[in-house]
Design a protein around this motif. Sequence first.
Motif, PDB file in Angstrom:
ATOM      1  N   VAL A 134     -20.398   6.594   1.229  1.00  0.00           N
ATOM      2  CA  VAL A 134     -19.627   7.830   1.107  1.00  0.00           C
ATOM      3  C   VAL A 134     -20.487   8.981   0.592  1.00  0.00           C
ATOM      4  N   ASP A 135     -21.331   8.731  -0.416  1.00  0.00           N
ATOM      5  CA  ASP A 135     -22.168   9.803  -0.969  1.00  0.00           C
ATOM      6  C   ASP A 135     -23.082  10.401   0.094  1.00  0.00           C
ATOM      7  N   THR A 136     -23.716   9.526   0.873  1.00  0.00           N
ATOM      8  CA  THR A 136     -24.609  10.006   1.932  1.00  0.00           C
ATOM      9  C   THR A 136     -23.819  10.759   2.997  1.00  0.00           C
ATOM     10  N   ALA A 137     -22.662  10.227   3.376  1.00  0.00           N
ATOM     11  CA  ALA A 137     -21.839  10.881   4.397  1.00  0.00           C
ATOM     12  C   ALA A 137     -21.352  12.244   3.921  1.00  0.00           C
ATOM     13  N   ALA A 138     -20.984  12.348   2.636  1.00  0.00           N
ATOM     14  CA  ALA A 138     -20.517  13.631   2.092  1.00  0.00           C
ATOM     15  C   ALA A 138     -21.639  14.657   2.095  1.00  0.00           C
ATOM     16  N   ALA A 139     -22.821  14.240   1.637  1.00  0.00           N
ATOM     17  CA  ALA A 139     -23.965  15.156   1.614  1.00  0.00           C
ATOM     18  C   ALA A 139     -24.333  15.595   3.027  1.00  0.00           C
ATOM     19  N   MET A 140     -24.325  14.668   3.957  1.00  0.00           N
ATOM     20  CA  MET A 140     -24.664  14.986   5.345  1.00  0.00           C
ATOM     21  C   MET A 140     -23.637  15.932   5.966  1.00  0.00           C
ATOM     22  N   THR A 141     -22.360  15.654   5.718  1.00  0.00           N
ATOM     23  CA  THR A 141     -21.310  16.495   6.292  1.00  0.00           C
ATOM     24  C   THR A 141     -21.418  17.919   5.774  1.00  0.00           C
ATOM     25  N   THR A 142     -21.582  18.069   4.464  1.00  0.00           N
ATOM     26  CA  THR A 142     -21.678  19.409   3.885  1.00  0.00           C
ATOM     27  C   THR A 142     -22.913  20.140   4.381  1.00  0.00           C
ATOM     28  N   ALA A 143     -24.046  19.449   4.399  1.00  0.00           N
ATOM     29  CA  ALA A 143     -25.289  20.081   4.835  1.00  0.00           C
ATOM     30  C   ALA A 143     -25.203  20.533   6.295  1.00  0.00           C
ATOM     31  N   MET A 144     -24.643  19.687   7.148  1.00  0.00           N
ATOM     32  CA  MET A 144     -24.554  20.040   8.564  1.00  0.00           C
ATOM     33  C   MET A 144     -23.543  21.160   8.792  1.00  0.00           C
ATOM     34  N   ALA A 145     -22.437  21.138   8.048  1.00  0.00           N
ATOM     35  CA  ALA A 145     -21.427  22.189   8.211  1.00  0.00           C
ATOM     36  C   ALA A 145     -21.968  23.543   7.757  1.00  0.00           C
ATOM     37  N   VAL A 146     -22.604  23.566   6.581  1.00  0.00           N
ATOM     38  CA  VAL A 146     -23.162  24.828   6.074  1.00  0.00           C
ATOM     39  C   VAL A 146     -24.265  25.330   7.001  1.00  0.00           C
ATOM     40  N   GLY A 147     -25.111  24.422   7.461  1.00  0.00           N
ATOM     41  CA  GLY A 147     -26.165  24.824   8.387  1.00  0.00           C
ATOM     42  C   GLY A 147     -25.603  25.352   9.692  1.00  0.00           C
ATOM     43  N   CYS A 148     -24.550  24.704  10.183  1.00  0.00           N
ATOM     44  CA  CYS A 148     -23.939  25.134  11.439  1.00  0.00           C
ATOM     45  C   CYS A 148     -23.344  26.532  11.302  1.00  0.00           C
ATOM     46  N   VAL A 149     -22.575  26.753  10.229  1.00  0.00           N
ATOM     47  CA  VAL A 149     -21.961  28.068  10.018  1.00  0.00           C
ATOM     48  C   VAL A 149     -23.035  29.139   9.834  1.00  0.00           C
TER      49      VAL A 149
END
Length: 231
Positions: A134-149
């Motif tokens: 979960v920790d890795t998935a949360a970090a990945m999701t946030t990083a990819m979302a912020v980068g995408c936006v």
Amino acid sequence: MTSGRDRLIEAATRLLTESPDREPSNRELCDAAGVAAPSLYHHFGTKEGLLDAVVDRAFGAYLKRKRGMLRTGDLVADFAAGWDLHIEFGVQNPVLYALMYGTRATSSAARTADDRLRKALHGLRDAGLLRIDVDTAAAMTTAMAVGCVTQLNRERRRADDPFATAMRSTLLETVTGLPASPSEPEFAARALVAHLEATSEGFTAPERALFQQWLRTIADTTRTVQDGQHQ
């Protein structure tokens, strides 16, 4: 009558939107809000407290829309719809989004959003659908979302740009191991339902209720057809 606190938040939001490259001074904030300097200190303590309140209000609007999402019971599809809503919000509110995930990333609103993300990821894990922790998935999701936006806003692209869709698919395949091929009509219907539940503009209450029912029917019908094809 609008309170001094609300006027300061509205003034800060407006000034940040008009001049995204710099933070307004205390004097500029008070002048724009039409209040004396002691009012800022009384309500927020410091300018930093005011900017945190701006972020909290922006996050509140985002979370209200997210709570209004149509849930299908398909955890992966719902997670993908949450991504779409996040990207749309970031593109529609570029300055506030930059604050929310930049210097104000430790605000209470940011922590609330992170908690909701982790709750969704825990649901995927408990259903056996998460192939990383979960920790890795949360970090990945946030990083990819912020980068995408950030990239979409830098290039002035729309939230439904193919780049954002590809990012979503990459994220889902990485965290779940499942191919991500969502139904565009289904996601479009869910996104409209979420929008209608978050605003009262443009429709009377009966019109909005009828439109929401039609959209839910479209989403449910699409899901039923897909499930039949996969059996």
